[in-house]
Design a protein around this motif. Sequence first.
Motif, PDB file in Angstrom:
ATOM      1  N   UNK A  69       0.099 -12.374  -3.459  1.00 55.88           N
ATOM      2  CA  UNK A  69      -0.377 -11.012  -3.706  1.00 55.88           C
ATOM      3  C   UNK A  69      -0.967 -10.344  -2.475  1.00 55.88           C
ATOM      4  N   UNK A  70      -0.896 -11.028  -1.331  1.00 55.08           N
ATOM      5  CA  UNK A  70      -1.496 -10.420  -0.146  1.00 55.08           C
ATOM      6  C   UNK A  70      -0.622  -9.253   0.319  1.00 55.08           C
ATOM      7  N   UNK A  71      -1.235  -8.106   0.637  1.00 54.33           N
ATOM      8  CA  UNK A  71      -0.452  -6.911   0.996  1.00 54.33           C
ATOM      9  C   UNK A  71       0.326  -7.088   2.295  1.00 54.33           C
ATOM     10  N   UNK A 118       5.431  -5.896  10.853  1.00 54.41           N
ATOM     11  CA  UNK A 118       6.873  -5.741  10.635  1.00 54.41           C
ATOM     12  C   UNK A 118       7.431  -6.849   9.740  1.00 54.41           C
ATOM     13  N   UNK A 119       6.986  -8.089   9.976  1.00 51.10           N
ATOM     14  CA  UNK A 119       7.514  -9.221   9.225  1.00 51.10           C
ATOM     15  C   UNK A 119       6.660  -9.599   8.021  1.00 51.10           C
ATOM     16  N   UNK A 120       5.369  -9.369   8.121  1.00 49.26           N
ATOM     17  CA  UNK A 120       4.511  -9.594   6.977  1.00 49.26           C
ATOM     18  C   UNK A 120       3.902 -10.978   6.876  1.00 49.26           C
ATOM     19  N   UNK A 121       3.044 -11.184   5.884  1.00 47.41           N
ATOM     20  CA  UNK A 121       2.280 -12.440   5.770  1.00 47.41           C
ATOM     21  C   UNK A 121       3.081 -13.620   5.225  1.00 47.41           C
ATOM     22  N   UNK A 122       4.323 -13.397   4.776  1.00 44.56           N
ATOM     23  CA  UNK A 122       5.097 -14.482   4.188  1.00 44.56           C
ATOM     24  C   UNK A 122       6.345 -14.816   4.995  1.00 44.56           C
ATOM     25  N   UNK A 134       4.017 -17.782   9.504  1.00 40.57           N
ATOM     26  CA  UNK A 134       3.252 -18.870   8.874  1.00 40.57           C
ATOM     27  C   UNK A 134       3.141 -20.057   9.824  1.00 40.57           C
ATOM     28  N   UNK A 135       4.281 -20.439  10.423  1.00 37.26           N
ATOM     29  CA  UNK A 135       4.270 -21.576  11.345  1.00 37.26           C
ATOM     30  C   UNK A 135       3.345 -21.316  12.530  1.00 37.26           C
ATOM     31  N   UNK A 136       3.481 -20.152  13.145  1.00 34.82           N
ATOM     32  CA  UNK A 136       2.667 -19.832  14.319  1.00 34.82           C
ATOM     33  C   UNK A 136       1.189 -19.729  13.967  1.00 34.82           C
ATOM     34  N   UNK A 137       0.890 -19.187  12.787  1.00 30.16           N
ATOM     35  CA  UNK A 137      -0.517 -19.056  12.397  1.00 30.16           C
ATOM     36  C   UNK A 137      -1.154 -20.425  12.172  1.00 30.16           C
ATOM     37  N   UNK A 150      13.054 -19.583  -7.357  1.00 27.69           N
ATOM     38  CA  UNK A 150      12.105 -19.484  -6.245  1.00 27.69           C
ATOM     39  C   UNK A 150      11.647 -18.045  -6.030  1.00 27.69           C
ATOM     40  N   UNK A 151      12.608 -17.111  -6.018  1.00 25.33           N
ATOM     41  CA  UNK A 151      12.270 -15.724  -5.713  1.00 25.33           C
ATOM     42  C   UNK A 151      11.539 -15.057  -6.876  1.00 25.33           C
ATOM     43  N   UNK A 152      11.966 -15.317  -8.081  1.00 26.79           N
ATOM     44  CA  UNK A 152      11.433 -14.578  -9.214  1.00 26.79           C
ATOM     45  C   UNK A 152      10.161 -15.173  -9.802  1.00 26.79           C
ATOM     46  N   UNK A 153       9.934 -16.465  -9.582  1.00 28.61           N
ATOM     47  CA  UNK A 153       8.797 -17.095 -10.247  1.00 28.61           C
ATOM     48  C   UNK A 153       7.796 -17.742  -9.295  1.00 28.61           C
ATOM     49  N   UNK A 154       8.186 -18.035  -8.074  1.00 25.20           N
ATOM     50  CA  UNK A 154       7.242 -18.658  -7.143  1.00 25.20           C
ATOM     51  C   UNK A 154       6.301 -17.593  -6.577  1.00 25.20           C
ATOM     52  N   UNK A 155       5.134 -18.030  -6.158  1.00 23.17           N
ATOM     53  CA  UNK A 155       4.175 -17.090  -5.599  1.00 23.17           C
ATOM     54  C   UNK A 155       4.637 -16.522  -4.272  1.00 23.17           C
ATOM     55  N   UNK A 156       5.146 -17.387  -3.396  1.00 22.63           N
ATOM     56  CA  UNK A 156       5.581 -16.934  -2.072  1.00 22.63           C
ATOM     57  C   UNK A 156       7.048 -16.534  -2.180  1.00 22.63           C
ATOM     58  N   UNK A 157       7.292 -15.260  -2.391  1.00 23.85           N
ATOM     59  CA  UNK A 157       8.645 -14.812  -2.688  1.00 23.85           C
ATOM     60  C   UNK A 157       9.453 -14.470  -1.450  1.00 23.85           C
ATOM     61  N   UNK A 158       8.797 -14.096  -0.382  1.00 23.43           N
ATOM     62  CA  UNK A 158       9.503 -13.391   0.685  1.00 23.43           C
ATOM     63  C   UNK A 158      10.018 -14.273   1.806  1.00 23.43           C
TER      64      UNK A 158
END
Length: 231
Positions: free
Chosen positions: A28-30, A34-38, A43-46, A196-204
């Motif tokens: 749910x994080x906004x 350009x690429x976003x939080x997901x 994710x790897x670099x962070x 994965x896309x429709x039901x998992x939390x991390x969709x993107x």
Amino acid sequence: DTHNYYIESLELSKVLTSNQLSTWVKGDYPMFGFYGPYNFQNILSSVLIIIFGSNLISLVLLKLCFSIITLIMIYYVSVNYFKIKNPNMVVLLTALSPGFILVSTSLLRDNILVFIIVLIFYYYVKNLRIKNKVKIKSIINIFILLLVLFLIRAYAIIFAFGILFEYFRWKGLQKKTIIQVTLLFSLFIAIVTYIYINYAGIQTLLLSFIDYDRATMGWSPVSGISIIKYA
């Protein structure tokens, strides 16, 4: 791209080490940047930034490890599969190719993709081709790597089918059998992707080109038909 990855990874590393982590895990994080939080690379670099700090050179050196291991595996495959008399030249040409240098010395994720692809082929050559034995463990490892590759880059499914076809051709299976297994594999990928896309939390992380709205920079749940057609 590398600039966006770095700036967004810095921001995401702050999110992952704050009380906003639970929001991010739920998906749910906004959107930001350009690429976003997901995005996989963000994710790897962070995560690397959280562990090793935000020094850009350190991050590139950590990524460089993937390229070094890739060259070692290319040497092995050159000797044991392609029977090349001068494998050192193959490794040298790979290491000096402009594209390989670019992705190895920047935050682009492509050298990680190359690493996974070569690792899959390394597994195939070492455990299935040379020993001439089908081991369930090796098959599972290859399949997991293919799935990881698919999560990072959706077009990797083409490579997955290539590996399947090469293996089945080597085993002398008939074309009908190869087609049947390939269709079953496609259906499995379609089902996994849909769930994965429709039901998992991390969709993107997966199939970002489907139902992507550039106006809102967001993803919406996709239909099973879209994924089946893609697979």
